[in-house]
Design an enzyme around this catalytic site. Structure first.
Site, PDB file in Angstrom:
ATOM      1  N   LEU A   1     -58.904  77.376  56.427  1.00 46.18           N
ATOM      2  CA  LEU A   1     -57.890  76.330  56.509  1.00 46.18           C
ATOM      3  C   LEU A   1     -56.708  76.652  55.605  1.00 46.18           C
ATOM      4  O   LEU A   1     -55.548  76.521  56.016  1.00 46.18           O
ATOM      5  CB  LEU A   1     -58.487  74.971  56.120  1.00 46.18           C
ATOM      6  CG  LEU A   1     -57.478  73.822  56.072  1.00 46.18           C
ATOM      7  CD1 LEU A   1     -56.857  73.567  57.448  1.00 46.18           C
ATOM      8  CD2 LEU A   1     -58.119  72.566  55.529  1.00 46.18           C
ATOM      9  N   HIS A   2     -56.978  77.084  54.397  1.00 45.85           N
ATOM     10  CA  HIS A   2     -55.910  77.440  53.461  1.00 45.85           C
ATOM     11  C   HIS A   2     -54.998  78.523  54.050  1.00 45.85           C
ATOM     12  O   HIS A   2     -53.773  78.406  54.017  1.00 45.85           O
ATOM     13  CB  HIS A   2     -56.513  77.892  52.134  1.00 45.85           C
ATOM     14  CG  HIS A   2     -55.534  78.516  51.193  1.00 45.85           C
ATOM     15  ND1 HIS A   2     -54.423  77.859  50.709  1.00 45.85           N
ATOM     16  CD2 HIS A   2     -55.497  79.754  50.645  1.00 45.85           C
ATOM     17  CE1 HIS A   2     -53.754  78.666  49.903  1.00 45.85           C
ATOM     18  NE2 HIS A   2     -54.389  79.813  49.859  1.00 45.85           N
ATOM     19  N   ARG A   3     -55.595  79.560  54.621  1.00 44.69           N
ATOM     20  CA  ARG A   3     -54.780  80.631  55.225  1.00 44.69           C
ATOM     21  C   ARG A   3     -53.955  80.104  56.398  1.00 44.69           C
ATOM     22  O   ARG A   3     -52.805  80.501  56.589  1.00 44.69           O
ATOM     23  CB  ARG A   3     -55.680  81.788  55.657  1.00 44.69           C
ATOM     24  CG  ARG A   3     -56.185  82.607  54.470  1.00 44.69           C
ATOM     25  CD  ARG A   3     -56.815  83.925  54.896  1.00 44.69           C
ATOM     26  NE  ARG A   3     -57.966  83.777  55.767  1.00 44.69           N
ATOM     27  CZ  ARG A   3     -59.222  83.642  55.358  1.00 44.69           C
ATOM     28  NH1 ARG A   3     -59.499  83.626  54.071  1.00 44.69           N
ATOM     29  NH2 ARG A   3     -60.201  83.531  56.221  1.00 44.69           N
TER      30      ARG A   3
END
Length: 187
Positions: free
Chosen positions: A28-30
């Protein structure tokens, strides 16, 4: 913040739910970085300080269009066998709000001393005098283990969810889906 999507980590005999949540959150962060998204926030409905853990559900908050765009980015690829994903749903009426933030702690005195020794060309004794053992903190907050894309180092991303007195819908979220000022619906 009128829509949300829940992603639940499914039980797996080979991997702990904490490990799978870390992998999911890294993805999700990426995706948030790639989309340069500042209007997508997260919360953890099963978050608990005692016993400490974020739980097995990641809730993503935003408007329907942004959540559709995130879904189309294919960020869940490789996690579909380990997760259950709801449709994008409207937030129920009359909900409260939470502030979900990242907390950083000075957790390793020895690391801080080594860093000071390198930066200031000091001896260990001088660094020990400048950085006493008493500043070390043992955080009691739940965390997710993250691997930095830039340094490949693993670190603990400590998460604090606290009640908000009022909803603050305008503002930006960072690439982890956290904000120091903007709240997410809590239900």
């Amino acid at each position: 913040m009128d829509h949300y999507q829940d992603i639940t980590i499914l039980p797996d005999p080979e991997f702990s739910s904490a490990l799978l949540m870390g992998a999911l959150y890294n993805k999700l962060h990426r995706a948030l970085v790639a989309l340069a998204a500042t209007n997508i926030g997260v919360s953890f409905p099963q978050y608990s300080v005692k016993p400490k853990g974020v739980g097995a559900i990641l809730r993503i908050h935003s408007d329907q269009e942004s959540l559709n765009q995130l879904q189309k980015a294919g960020w869940l690829k490789g996690m579909t066998d380990h997760t259950g994903v709801t449709d994008i749903l409207p937030v129920p009426g009359g909900v409260t709000h939470k502030l979900v933030t990242r907390r950083q702690f000075k957790t390793n005195v020895e690391r801080l001393r080594r860093r000071r020794m390198k930066r200031k060309s000091e001896s260990y004794e001088a660094a020990s005098e400048a950085i006493p053992q008493a500043i070390e903190r043992k955080p009691d907050l739940p965390f997710i283990t993250i691997r930095s894309a830039s340094t490949s180092q693993s670190f603990c991303l400590f998460i604090e969810q606290k009640d908000a007195q009022e909803a603050k819908g305008s503002g930006a979220f960072n690439s982890y889906g956290f904000s120091q000022t903007t709240t997410v619906p809590w239900f």
